[in-house]
Structure formats: C-alpha cells, structure tokens
Design an enzyme around this catalytic site. Structure first.
Site, mmCIF file in Angstrom:
data_model
loop_
_atom_site.group_PDB
_atom_site.id
_atom_site.type_symbol
_atom_site.label_atom_id
_atom_site.label_comp_id
_atom_site.label_asym_id
_atom_site.label_seq_id
_atom_site.Cartn_x
_atom_site.Cartn_y
_atom_site.Cartn_z
ATOM 1 N N LYS A 222 21.900 -39.469 -45.354
ATOM 2 C CA LYS A 222 22.351 -38.142 -45.783
ATOM 3 C C LYS A 222 22.007 -37.897 -47.257
ATOM 4 O O LYS A 222 21.642 -38.834 -47.975
ATOM 5 C CB LYS A 222 23.861 -38.026 -45.532
ATOM 6 C CG LYS A 222 24.229 -38.092 -44.036
ATOM 7 C CD LYS A 222 25.730 -37.864 -43.820
ATOM 8 C CE LYS A 222 26.082 -37.879 -42.341
ATOM 9 N NZ LYS A 222 27.530 -37.592 -42.091
ATOM 10 N N TYR B 218 24.591 -29.783 -36.268
ATOM 11 C CA TYR B 218 26.019 -30.086 -36.122
ATOM 12 C C TYR B 218 26.764 -28.991 -35.350
ATOM 13 O O TYR B 218 27.978 -28.829 -35.523
ATOM 14 C CB TYR B 218 26.652 -30.302 -37.492
ATOM 15 C CG TYR B 218 26.393 -31.678 -38.071
ATOM 16 C CD1 TYR B 218 26.945 -32.820 -37.481
ATOM 17 C CD2 TYR B 218 25.624 -31.860 -39.219
ATOM 18 C CE1 TYR B 218 26.732 -34.087 -37.996
ATOM 19 C CE2 TYR B 218 25.401 -33.132 -39.745
ATOM 20 C CZ TYR B 218 25.963 -34.238 -39.128
ATOM 21 O OH TYR B 218 25.760 -35.498 -39.645
ATOM 22 N N PHE C 236 36.006 -28.628 -41.248
ATOM 23 C CA PHE C 236 35.046 -29.266 -42.164
ATOM 24 C C PHE C 236 33.611 -28.768 -41.975
ATOM 25 O O PHE C 236 32.714 -29.189 -42.702
ATOM 26 C CB PHE C 236 35.087 -30.796 -42.005
ATOM 27 C CG PHE C 236 34.763 -31.305 -40.617
ATOM 28 C CD1 PHE C 236 33.445 -31.518 -40.241
ATOM 29 C CD2 PHE C 236 35.769 -31.559 -39.696
ATOM 30 C CE1 PHE C 236 33.131 -31.978 -38.964
ATOM 31 C CE2 PHE C 236 35.460 -32.018 -38.411
ATOM 32 C CZ PHE C 236 34.140 -32.233 -38.049
ATOM 33 N N ARG D 56 26.579 -47.746 -34.488
ATOM 34 C CA ARG D 56 27.897 -47.256 -34.920
ATOM 35 C C ARG D 56 28.695 -48.401 -35.552
ATOM 36 O O ARG D 56 29.447 -48.194 -36.505
ATOM 37 C CB ARG D 56 28.672 -46.653 -33.737
ATOM 38 C CG ARG D 56 27.994 -45.474 -33.046
ATOM 39 C CD ARG D 56 28.107 -44.154 -33.742
ATOM 40 N NE ARG D 56 29.455 -43.739 -34.010
ATOM 41 C CZ ARG D 56 29.787 -42.504 -34.421
ATOM 42 N NH1 ARG D 56 28.847 -41.576 -34.594
ATOM 43 N NH2 ARG D 56 31.018 -42.195 -34.678
ATOM 44 N N THR E 293 33.890 -43.097 -39.537
ATOM 45 C CA THR E 293 33.510 -41.872 -40.250
ATOM 46 C C THR E 293 34.065 -41.852 -41.678
ATOM 47 O O THR E 293 33.362 -41.517 -42.623
ATOM 48 C CB THR E 293 34.038 -40.641 -39.475
ATOM 49 O OG1 THR E 293 33.635 -40.747 -38.108
ATOM 50 C CG2 THR E 293 33.512 -39.357 -40.068
ATOM 51 N N ARG F 281 29.032 -47.608 -44.422
ATOM 52 C CA ARG F 281 29.912 -46.592 -45.008
ATOM 53 C C ARG F 281 30.954 -47.223 -45.920
ATOM 54 O O ARG F 281 31.284 -46.675 -46.983
ATOM 55 C CB ARG F 281 30.560 -45.769 -43.897
ATOM 56 C CG ARG F 281 29.601 -44.727 -43.303
ATOM 57 C CD ARG F 281 30.123 -44.145 -42.036
ATOM 58 N NE ARG F 281 29.415 -42.923 -41.623
ATOM 59 C CZ ARG F 281 29.552 -42.362 -40.435
ATOM 60 N NH1 ARG F 281 30.365 -42.893 -39.531
ATOM 61 N NH2 ARG F 281 28.883 -41.264 -40.129
ATOM 62 N N ASN G 25 29.454 -39.376 -46.435
ATOM 63 C CA ASN G 25 29.583 -40.738 -45.898
ATOM 64 C C ASN G 25 28.247 -41.412 -45.601
ATOM 65 O O ASN G 25 28.128 -42.217 -44.694
ATOM 66 C CB ASN G 25 30.519 -40.747 -44.681
ATOM 67 C CG ASN G 25 30.007 -39.866 -43.563
ATOM 68 O OD1 ASN G 25 28.973 -39.229 -43.692
ATOM 69 N ND2 ASN G 25 30.718 -39.853 -42.444
ATOM 70 N N HIS H 163 24.340 -40.876 -40.804
ATOM 71 C CA HIS H 163 24.686 -40.397 -39.463
ATOM 72 C C HIS H 163 24.215 -41.391 -38.414
ATOM 73 O O HIS H 163 23.180 -42.036 -38.595
ATOM 74 C CB HIS H 163 23.999 -39.051 -39.200
ATOM 75 C CG HIS H 163 24.037 -38.622 -37.762
ATOM 76 N ND1 HIS H 163 25.124 -37.983 -37.209
ATOM 77 C CD2 HIS H 163 23.140 -38.790 -36.752
ATOM 78 C CE1 HIS H 163 24.882 -37.749 -35.918
ATOM 79 N NE2 HIS H 163 23.693 -38.236 -35.617
ATOM 80 N N GLU I 216 18.914 -35.856 -30.317
ATOM 81 C CA GLU I 216 18.855 -35.785 -31.790
ATOM 82 C C GLU I 216 17.505 -36.276 -32.328
ATOM 83 O O GLU I 216 17.009 -35.742 -33.322
ATOM 84 C CB GLU I 216 20.013 -36.595 -32.388
ATOM 85 C CG GLU I 216 21.367 -35.940 -32.107
ATOM 86 C CD GLU I 216 22.545 -36.733 -32.645
ATOM 87 O OE1 GLU I 216 23.690 -36.268 -32.487
ATOM 88 O OE2 GLU I 216 22.334 -37.823 -33.229
HETATM 89 N N1 UDP Z 1 33.270 -34.830 -41.297
HETATM 90 C C1 UDP Z 1 34.053 -34.377 -42.336
HETATM 91 N N2 UDP Z 1 35.425 -34.350 -42.151
HETATM 92 C C2 UDP Z 1 36.017 -34.731 -40.995
HETATM 93 C C3 UDP Z 1 35.209 -35.199 -39.941
HETATM 94 C C4 UDP Z 1 33.832 -35.231 -40.126
HETATM 95 O O1 UDP Z 1 33.558 -34.014 -43.385
HETATM 96 O O2 UDP Z 1 37.261 -34.691 -40.888
HETATM 97 C C5 UDP Z 1 31.806 -34.867 -41.474
HETATM 98 C C6 UDP Z 1 31.282 -36.276 -41.807
HETATM 99 O O3 UDP Z 1 30.156 -36.164 -42.669
HETATM 100 C C7 UDP Z 1 30.889 -36.793 -40.436
HETATM 101 C C8 UDP Z 1 30.319 -35.521 -39.798
HETATM 102 O O4 UDP Z 1 31.164 -34.484 -40.276
HETATM 103 O O5 UDP Z 1 29.951 -37.853 -40.520
HETATM 104 C C9 UDP Z 1 30.292 -35.506 -38.296
HETATM 105 O O6 UDP Z 1 31.595 -35.808 -37.806
HETATM 106 P P1 UDP Z 1 31.825 -36.829 -36.619
HETATM 107 O O7 UDP Z 1 33.243 -36.714 -36.202
HETATM 108 O O8 UDP Z 1 30.771 -36.625 -35.583
HETATM 109 O O9 UDP Z 1 31.652 -38.259 -37.337
HETATM 110 P P2 UDP Z 1 30.490 -39.354 -37.223
HETATM 111 O O10 UDP Z 1 29.978 -39.318 -35.812
HETATM 112 O O11 UDP Z 1 29.422 -38.984 -38.231
HETATM 113 O O12 UDP Z 1 31.157 -40.658 -37.576
HETATM 114 MG MG MG Z 2 29.336 -37.772 -34.633
#
Ligand code: UDP
Ligand code: MG
Length: 142
Positions: free
Chosen positions: A11, A51, A59, A87, A93, A104, A114, A117, A128
């Site tokens: 990112k 997204y 968010f 993951r 996250t 992370r 964070n 992705h 994707e």
């Molecule tokens: N995100 C955020 N606040 C939240 C949840 C998600 O800013 O409460 C952002 C964060 O950058 C995250 C992305 O949105 O990586 C996508 O969210 P997701 O729940 O899919 O998390 P990920 O799969 O990236 O762990």
């Molecule tokens: Mg996700």
C-alpha cells in the site's frame, strides 16, 4: 494441498516508508512465487472499485483516499495454500491485533494504514489479480 493464487498490494504507506524491498524479501522467503509485479498510482475511482465490497462502511472514504494517496505495488503470487498462508504472513487487519513477527505487526501504524493487502479467498485472489494484471503479465516460469 492445492496451488492457489493471491493478490498482494504493497500500500502507499509501504512505498512511502521505503519498505518495498524489505516486504518483498519476506514474501519470497515465505515461499511465494512472484508471477507479476508493478508500481502504479490508483485513481480514487479505481481504488473505490477495488474496495467496492466495503462501500457504505464508515472507513470506506478514508480507505479510498489513502489507497489513491501515492503509488502502490500490486503483486500476483502463487503457492500451495497461498490465500491462508499469505493472510498468516501479513497478520490481522489492525496491527494491534496482529501476531508477533507478521508484516503488519512489524511495519504498520494503524488499522487503516496497514502496509499490505492480501486476498481473502482463492476466488477473490483470481478476481483481484485480474483487476491489476493481464495474462501476459503473469509469468509462470522461473
Ligand atoms: N480498514 C480500515 N478500518 C477498518 C477496517 C478496514 O481502515 O475498520 C481498511 C484497512 O486498510 C483494511 C482495508 O480497509 O486493510 C480492507 O478491510 P478488510 O476488512 O478487508 O481487511 P483486510 O482484508 O485488509 O485485513
Ligand atoms: Mg479484506
């Protein structure tokens, strides 16, 4: 175990912090094969499209703003069990909840910014990867 593909995105915070090389080294050491990699700057429209599943969440606007705030590095990856293993490598996250030693936990400032992705299913991995790469940009050999 089946060979899967997953999409990583380093990112804009990762690029700004000059962590691109360090994070790619961790991905390679964890056994992932890089099929394709590029550096691009997402527009707000493209970031919003990527997204789209989060549209309407509190968010979402901040996420779109952040993801279009500077260049990022999408990487198409392949490995046995790629989705789950990736993951695990990147961690939760929110870096506060991420396991010790995860990308992370090591590098991210907060839940929004964070660093990286990772796709959440093999099906989304394929979708994707196709969002960022065409077939001739995915190199299986070597
Ligand atoms: N995100 C955020 N606040 C939240 C949840 C998600 O800013 O409460 C952002 C964060 O950058 C995250 C992305 O949105 O990586 C996508 O969210 P997701 O729940 O899919 O998390 P990920 O799969 O990236 O762990
Ligand atoms: Mg996700």
């Amino acid at each position: 175990m089946v060979i899967e593909r997953t999409l990583a995105i380093l990112k804009p915070d990762c690029v700004r912090k000059k962590l691109t090389g360090e994070v790619i080294a961790r991905i390679e050491k964890a056994g992932f094969k890089i099929l394709g990699l590029k550096k691009i700057r997402l527009t707000k429209e493209t970031a919003g499209g990527f997204y789209a599943v989060h549209k309407g969440r509190p968010f979402y606007d901040g996420l779109v703003e952040f993801m279009s705030s500077g260049p990022c590095v999408p990487i198409a990856l392949e490995k046995e069990n790629a989705v789950t293993d990736f993951r695990t490598l990147i961690g939760a996250t929110d870096p506060k909840d991420a396991a010790v030693g995860t990308i992370r936990k090591l590098y991210a400032d907060n839940k929004g910014e964070n660093i990286i992705h990772g796709s959440d299913s093999a099906e989304n991995g394929r979708i994707e990867i196709n969002f960022f790469f065409c077939t001739r940009e995915l190199i299986e050999t070597g």
